[in-house]
Design an enzyme around this catalytic site. Structure first.
Site, short mmCIF file in Angstrom:
data_model
loop_
_atom_site.label_atom_id
_atom_site.label_comp_id
_atom_site.label_asym_id
_atom_site.label_seq_id
_atom_site.Cartn_x
_atom_site.Cartn_y
_atom_site.Cartn_z
N ARG A 1 -8.84 -1.69 0.37
CA ARG A 1 -8.65 -3.00 -0.26
C ARG A 1 -8.39 -4.01 0.84
O ARG A 1 -7.64 -3.74 1.77
CB ARG A 1 -7.47 -2.97 -1.23
CG ARG A 1 -7.70 -2.02 -2.38
CD ARG A 1 -6.51 -1.97 -3.31
NE ARG A 1 -6.59 -0.76 -4.12
CZ ARG A 1 -5.58 -0.29 -4.83
NH1 ARG A 1 -4.41 -0.91 -4.84
NH2 ARG A 1 -5.72 0.81 -5.54
N GLN B 1 -4.29 7.76 -1.59
CA GLN B 1 -3.36 7.95 -2.70
C GLN B 1 -3.29 9.44 -3.06
O GLN B 1 -4.30 10.13 -2.98
CB GLN B 1 -3.87 7.19 -3.93
CG GLN B 1 -3.93 5.70 -3.75
CD GLN B 1 -4.56 5.02 -4.96
OE1 GLN B 1 -5.62 5.42 -5.40
NE2 GLN B 1 -3.90 4.02 -5.48
N ASP C 1 -3.55 10.75 -5.79
CA ASP C 1 -3.94 10.25 -7.10
C ASP C 1 -4.24 11.40 -8.06
O ASP C 1 -4.65 12.48 -7.65
CB ASP C 1 -5.22 9.42 -6.91
CG ASP C 1 -5.30 8.29 -7.91
OD1 ASP C 1 -4.41 8.19 -8.76
OD2 ASP C 1 -6.28 7.52 -7.83
N HIS D 1 -5.59 11.77 -12.46
CA HIS D 1 -5.79 11.18 -13.78
C HIS D 1 -5.71 12.27 -14.82
O HIS D 1 -6.35 13.30 -14.69
CB HIS D 1 -7.11 10.43 -13.82
CG HIS D 1 -7.12 9.27 -12.89
ND1 HIS D 1 -7.63 9.34 -11.61
CD2 HIS D 1 -6.57 8.04 -13.01
CE1 HIS D 1 -7.43 8.19 -11.00
NE2 HIS D 1 -6.79 7.39 -11.81
ZN LIG Z 1 -6.19 5.46 -11.50
#
Ligand SMILES: [Zn+2]
Ligand SMILES: [Zn+2]
Length: 653
Positions: free
Chosen positions: A376, A394, A396, A398
């Site tokens: 980013r 991350q 991360d 889900h």
């Molecule tokens: Zn996400």
């Protein structure tokens, strides 16, 4: 005001923060209200909020109002205190440097500054002490801050006479009728206020540093001298603050990252793109192993997705709309019109993984985990060490689940987050439950009854795990409610770490579905979660929390074997080889140096264990154990040490 006049005056209703209200004569001041509530409040009162505006305590209130009296414990109180301190600093500067011209002097997050033009006088850090001393002297005079409304013409006349072109320029932008002066002692400033009652409340002063600052932030203008300071109502509070500053400096992850050779930045590679050095990489990989282990236990499936995705993917997800223009621009290929983006988020890729085959209610929840690196574009001025970067990884995952599984999944994620905190020594944490604004329900995506249920269940999940939470209405994202964790580090600073977020939007945008027990199609709920947040930011916080003294299982170098002299190098070599065979990380220091020097160097590197070997150790097949910061621990047989150490180094489960 004379009491005998009271009955002739109209009275006004003043509403207090607890919702109760009292009648006061019109023209009552904040200080009078404070006194009517309690003497203690009056002593500590610094400013007052009147219908959302912050005022001086001496300013008459002539109409009904909702008020809140601010003390040092409120931001509004601190700001008035520090703004007033900036005026006292300006007064001191005028006394010491006649003819000084003043720019602006606002309060900031921690303290205040004033931008001043000292003409051709040099001013540096060495000059701060004298200004500080003068400020203390002036504060002791306990002069009141007096507000007066001044017609613009008079104001211009005043600063023209004084010869202060900066204030004259500021006046140009002000409309007649809205101009106020504040005076304390011999000092007058053009100022909107508010201020504290008098200078005597300022008991401790510290001027922190001097910097250059262009007038009005424009590099075409003159460079002024910016002087930063901070003040407190008690000397003890200043002492504590200075101690904290000292500690924070020692723990700064940018400084320790360099000293411990964990990471680096290169302008040639690009701003905000960290380079992980070998030792930092070991640390990072250990954190990944730790998380992978915990995730396997919690039923996650690992996935890997590319660092880029077609522009269309992010148009579908909505990220292109959010990041497209203000972030890294699309990558073009020789193919006409083909565009890819560096991924700003992993979620869209994971949605596509969910879609590779039909899913039934019995398959859910599906938990996809990835150490996904995202990019980013942050403004260069926003970049800061590892805490604000342009590329980061991350931890991360889900979770795709049915609406009736949200609570259970939240509980499991909370357990994972708490496992992280416990294993890394963060003992002090709270969580914020971010809810919808109930007055504005149309702002949010997703069905009403699902929101109500998810919000209730997030709170229940947090309560069941004994989390201290604050619920904040209106803080949810438009696509779902969330739970954010705040930790306090070892020196009391708060950091936001880890978030668990419900999402009703992406399943809809990607048309995700599962076949329910009713044989109908349903939309799954998506939960985003990242207990570390990002590895970069987490490592930064961890470094500052433990001051570089990592837990043994994480330390990039766990052991230093230190032979007393060259004669024992062979034995030392044997010790380090034996330990490395057991996956213990370390090195042997076989330099031709005195043992004292070797110990000192290992201490500086914050190596948790030192094994010293000499005549006695060689003959008895032992090692003399020394712990970082704790000193001599006695000697141990080599094998005994090995067994003990392997257990100590295990990743916490
Ligand atoms: Zn996400
Ligand atoms: Zn001011």
């Amino acid at each position: 005001m004379h009491p005998e006049n009271l009955e002739f005056m109209s009275s006004i209703k003043i509403t207090l923060p607890d919702g109760s209200s009292r009648d006061y004569p019109a023209g009552v001041t904040g200080m009078e209200i404070a006194k009517s509530i309690s003497e203690g409040l009056a002593r500590n009162a610094l400013s007052i909020e009147v219908n959302g505006e912050i005022w001086d305590l001496s300013r008459p209130i002539n109409a009904p109002a909702s008020i809140k009296i601010f003390t040092w414990n409120d931001k509004g109180g601190k700001y008035a205190f520090w703004h007033s301190s900036a005026h006292v600093m300006a007064e001191a500067l005028e006394a010491l440097y006649p003819g000084v011209k003043l720019g602006i002097g606002p309060p900031i997050e921690n303290g205040f500054y004033y931008d001043v033009d000292l003409g051709d006088k040099a001013f540096g850090e060495d000059d701060l002490a004298a200004v500080e001393k003068k400020m203390v002297e002036l504060a002791k005079l306990n002069n009141s801050f007096v507000r007066t409304e001044v017609p613009k013409k008079e104001a211009i006349e005043y600063f023209r006479k004084k010869g202060d072109e900066y204030k004259l320029e500021l006046l140009e932008g002000l409309t007649d009728g809205s101009i106020t002066f504040y005076k304390q002692g011999n000092f007058v400033d053009l100022c909107r206020g508010p201020h504290i009652p008098s200078t005597g409340l300022i008991k401790a002063v510290k001027l922190l540093n001097v910097a250059g600052a262009y007038w009005r932030g424009d590099e075409k203008n003159k460079m002024l001298t910016r002087i930063y300071g901070i003040t407190f109502p008690k000397q003890k509070e200043l002492d504590e603050y200075l101690h904290l500053l000292e500690e924070a400096k020692k723990r700064d992850h940018r400084k320790l990252g360099k000293e411990l050779e964990l990471f680096a930045f290169s302008e040639k590679v690009g701003l905000g793109l960290p380079l992980w050095l070998p030792k930092g990489t070991v640390l990072r990989e250990r954190l990944e192993q730790f998380m992978r282990k915990a995730q396997v236990k919690a039923g996650y499936d690992p996935v890997v997705t590319p660092h880029i995705g077609s522009k269309q993917l992010y148009v579908t997800s909505g990220h292109y709309e959010k990041y497209g223009k203000d972030s890294f621009q699309p990558i073009h290929t020789p193919e006409e019109g083909e565009e890819f983006l560096l991924k700003p988020m992993n979620c869209p890729h994971h949605c596509e993984i969910y879609k590779v085959k039909p899913r039934s209610y019995k398959d859910l929840p599906i938990r996809l985990a990835e150490f996904g690196t995202v990019y980013r574009y942050e403004q260069s001025g926003e970049l800061h060490g590892l805490t604000r970067v342009r590329g980061f990884t991350q931890d991360d995952a889900h979770i795709f689940c049915r609406p009736d599984q949200v609570k259970e999944e939240f509980i499991a994620v909370i357990d994972l987050v708490l496992h992280v905190f416990r294993s890394l020594g963060f003992e002090n944490y709270t969580a914020q439950v971010s809810l919808r604004d109930p007055a504005n329900k149309q702002k949010y995506m997703g069905e009403d009854h699902l929101w109500d249920r998810a919000e209730r269940e997030i709170q229940e999940a947090a309560d069941e795990r004994g989390l201290v939470t604050v619920a904040v209405k209106g803080e949810a994202a438009f696509y779902g409610p969330k739970l954010d964790f705040m930790v306090k580090d070892a020196i009391g600073r708060s950091w936001q770490l880890g978030t668990i977020q419900v999402d009703y939007q992406l399943p809809q945008r990607f048309e995700l579905e599962y076949i329910g027990s009713d044989n109908q199609k349903h939309q799954p709920v998506m939960i985003h979660r990242a207990p570390f947040g990002s590895l970069e930011r987490f490592v930064a916080v961890l470094i500052e929390h433990c001051a570089g003294n990592f837990p043994l299982w994480l330390a990039p170098e766990q052991i230093a074997v230190l032979p007393i002299s060259e004669k024992f190098n062979d034995y030392a070599q044997r010790v380090i080889t034996t330990l490395k065979d057991k996956d213990i990380r370390g090195f042997m220091d076989d330099r031709d140096e005195k043992i004292g020097r070797k110990i000192r160097d290992a201490e500086v590197k914050k190596v948790p264990y030192m094994l010293i070997v000499g005549e006695k150790e060689v003959s008895e097949n032992k090692v003399a154990v020394r712990k970082h910061g704790l000193g001599d621990q006695g000697s141990m047989g080599l094998e005994e040490f090995e067994n003990y150490f392997v257990k100590e180094c295990a990743i916490p489960v």
